[in-house]
Structures are given as structure tokens and as C-alpha cells.
Motif scaffolding. Structure first.
Motif, mmCIF file in Angstrom:
data_model
loop_
_atom_site.group_PDB
_atom_site.id
_atom_site.type_symbol
_atom_site.label_atom_id
_atom_site.label_comp_id
_atom_site.label_asym_id
_atom_site.label_seq_id
_atom_site.Cartn_x
_atom_site.Cartn_y
_atom_site.Cartn_z
ATOM 1 N N GLY A 223 0.773 -1.237 0.000
ATOM 2 C CA GLY A 223 0.000 0.000 0.000
ATOM 3 C C GLY A 223 0.803 1.286 0.000
ATOM 4 N N PHE A 224 1.955 1.286 -0.661
ATOM 5 C CA PHE A 224 2.786 2.482 -0.746
ATOM 6 C C PHE A 224 2.594 3.200 -2.076
ATOM 7 N N ALA A 225 2.793 4.505 -2.068
ATOM 8 C CA ALA A 225 3.016 5.285 -3.284
ATOM 9 C C ALA A 225 4.531 5.447 -3.386
ATOM 10 N N ILE A 226 5.085 5.267 -4.566
ATOM 11 C CA ILE A 226 6.530 5.357 -4.763
ATOM 12 C C ILE A 226 6.901 6.805 -5.055
ATOM 13 N N PRO B 177 -2.552 0.438 -8.473
ATOM 14 C CA PRO B 177 -1.414 0.833 -7.669
ATOM 15 C C PRO B 177 -0.167 0.021 -8.017
ATOM 16 N N PRO B 178 0.991 0.503 -7.574
ATOM 17 C CA PRO B 178 1.203 1.696 -6.767
ATOM 18 C C PRO B 178 1.162 2.958 -7.613
ATOM 19 N N LYS B 179 0.842 4.035 -6.961
ATOM 20 C CA LYS B 179 0.885 5.339 -7.601
ATOM 21 C C LYS B 179 2.304 5.879 -7.508
ATOM 22 N N LEU B 180 2.633 6.801 -8.413
ATOM 23 C CA LEU B 180 3.977 7.355 -8.479
ATOM 24 C C LEU B 180 3.972 8.844 -8.206
ATOM 25 N N ILE B 181 4.956 9.288 -7.455
ATOM 26 C CA ILE B 181 5.227 10.710 -7.270
ATOM 27 C C ILE B 181 6.636 10.922 -7.793
ATOM 28 N N VAL B 182 6.762 11.681 -8.873
ATOM 29 C CA VAL B 182 8.064 11.932 -9.490
ATOM 30 C C VAL B 182 8.475 13.357 -9.164
ATOM 31 N N LEU B 183 9.626 13.490 -8.533
ATOM 32 C CA LEU B 183 10.153 14.799 -8.171
ATOM 33 C C LEU B 183 10.998 15.330 -9.321
ATOM 34 N N VAL C 58 -1.994 14.315 -0.977
ATOM 35 C CA VAL C 58 -3.009 13.438 -0.380
ATOM 36 C C VAL C 58 -4.282 13.476 -1.214
ATOM 37 N N GLN C 59 -4.698 14.659 -1.619
ATOM 38 C CA GLN C 59 -5.906 14.794 -2.459
ATOM 39 C C GLN C 59 -5.760 14.001 -3.745
ATOM 40 N N LEU C 60 -4.615 14.164 -4.421
ATOM 41 C CA LEU C 60 -4.407 13.477 -5.694
ATOM 42 C C LEU C 60 -4.270 11.973 -5.507
ATOM 43 N N LEU C 61 -3.606 11.546 -4.443
ATOM 44 C CA LEU C 61 -3.460 10.117 -4.192
ATOM 45 C C LEU C 61 -4.799 9.451 -3.899
ATOM 46 N N GLU C 62 -5.733 10.212 -3.374
ATOM 47 C CA GLU C 62 -7.057 9.660 -3.071
ATOM 48 C C GLU C 62 -7.969 9.622 -4.293
ATOM 49 N N GLN C 63 -7.592 10.292 -5.368
ATOM 50 C CA GLN C 63 -8.404 10.262 -6.588
ATOM 51 C C GLN C 63 -8.187 8.942 -7.310
ATOM 52 N N ARG C 64 -9.280 8.326 -7.671
ATOM 53 C CA ARG C 64 -9.198 7.016 -8.324
ATOM 54 C C ARG C 64 -8.502 7.058 -9.666
ATOM 55 N N ASP C 65 -8.611 8.162 -10.394
ATOM 56 C CA ASP C 65 -8.091 8.213 -11.755
ATOM 57 C C ASP C 65 -6.713 8.861 -11.868
ATOM 58 N N THR C 66 -6.035 9.100 -10.752
ATOM 59 C CA THR C 66 -4.692 9.666 -10.792
ATOM 60 C C THR C 66 -3.671 8.591 -10.460
ATOM 61 N N GLY C 67 -2.723 8.386 -11.367
ATOM 62 C CA GLY C 67 -1.699 7.377 -11.149
ATOM 63 C C GLY C 67 -0.305 7.939 -11.045
ATOM 64 N N LEU C 68 -0.069 9.119 -11.629
ATOM 65 C CA LEU C 68 1.251 9.712 -11.633
ATOM 66 C C LEU C 68 1.133 11.166 -11.229
ATOM 67 N N ILE C 69 1.948 11.558 -10.265
ATOM 68 C CA ILE C 69 1.987 12.940 -9.809
ATOM 69 C C ILE C 69 3.409 13.436 -9.986
ATOM 70 N N GLU C 70 3.566 14.564 -10.661
ATOM 71 C CA GLU C 70 4.890 15.165 -10.854
ATOM 72 C C GLU C 70 4.962 16.445 -10.065
ATOM 73 N N ILE C 71 6.051 16.618 -9.349
ATOM 74 C CA ILE C 71 6.276 17.841 -8.563
ATOM 75 C C ILE C 71 7.568 18.463 -9.050
ATOM 76 N N GLY C 72 7.500 19.737 -9.355
ATOM 77 C CA GLY C 72 8.727 20.423 -9.774
ATOM 78 C C GLY C 72 8.453 21.698 -10.485
#
Length: 126
Positions: free
Chosen positions: A64-67, A84-90, A112-126
């Protein structure tokens, strides 16, 4: 700093706010993230220091981790297997641990909001 998300093929149910920090992120970050992301660990702390990306992916899915990573290695696995798992790319370039920590904590509510959305698999921060 911006946060961007994209949908990917989803498998399974539920969402986690536990983070699994990839080997390219310091294990020293895990304790500092516990207050906002309880259960967070880093691959070496989880006994995965010599593991392949596929083994890390499987561990994250089963536990149950997001990477969280700074590279694109896991994107191909997500394209093949969904989430899953969902990805957070920095997308921070060359930065120190404090900058990574500050970025994750400053983005925590959105993450947290994006990770809880069913249709979000990849989050990019930068």
C-alpha cells in the motif's frame, strides 16, 4: 514549484498516503515525513537496497505504498501494469535532502488529495 497529475490504468482498490522513497532519495527523509505520511519508509530501510525496480514495484503494490522517485524508471512499469502503486516523481533537479523534504511537506495536502483520486496514477512535482 508545480504539481501535475495524470491518469493511468488502475488496478485494485484503495489509495495510500504511505510513501516508499526510492533509492535515489535519502533514508534520512523517512523519519521527517512520518508526521504527515505515517508509515513512510525508504527502499533500503524496507530491506530492498539491492532490489530491482520490478521488485520495488511489487513491494509497494502489496504493502500500500506510493513510490516517490526522482527518475522515470517506474513510469514504464506503470504504463505496463497500471496502478497501484501510484507514483510521485520529483522534478527538482540537483537538490539536497532539505529541499526534497520541504517540497514534499509543502505539497502534502495536494498530494493526499491526488493520491485519493481514483483516476490519478502519476503525480509530478517540480
Amino acid at each position: 514549484m508545480g504539481v501535475r497529475a495524470r491518469a493511468a490504468r488502475r488496478l485494485g482498490t484503495g489509495c495510500s498516503v504511505k510513501l516508499l522513497l526510492d533509492e535515489n532519495l535519502s533514508r534520512r527523509l523517512a523519519p521527517a515525513l512520518q508526521g504527515r505520511f505515517p508509515g513512510t519508509t525508504q527502499v533500503a530501510l524496507a530491506g530492498l537496497q539491492q532490489a530491482s525496480d520490478a521488485e520495488i514495484w511489487k513491494f509497494a503494490r502489496e504493502h500500500g505504498f506510493a513510490i516517490v522517485t526522482k527518475d522515470d524508471d517506474f513510469s514504464g512499469l506503470q504504463d505496463m501494469h497500471g496502478y497501484p502503486p501510484k507514483l510521485i516523481v520529483l522534478r527538482l533537479g540537483n537538490c539536497n535532502n532539505q529541499q526534497v523534504l520541504e517540497t514534499l511537506l509543502a505539497s502534502a495536502d495536494v498530494l493526499v488529495q491526488l493520491l485519493e483520486q481514483r483516476d490519478t496514477g502519476l503525480i509530478e512535482i517540480g
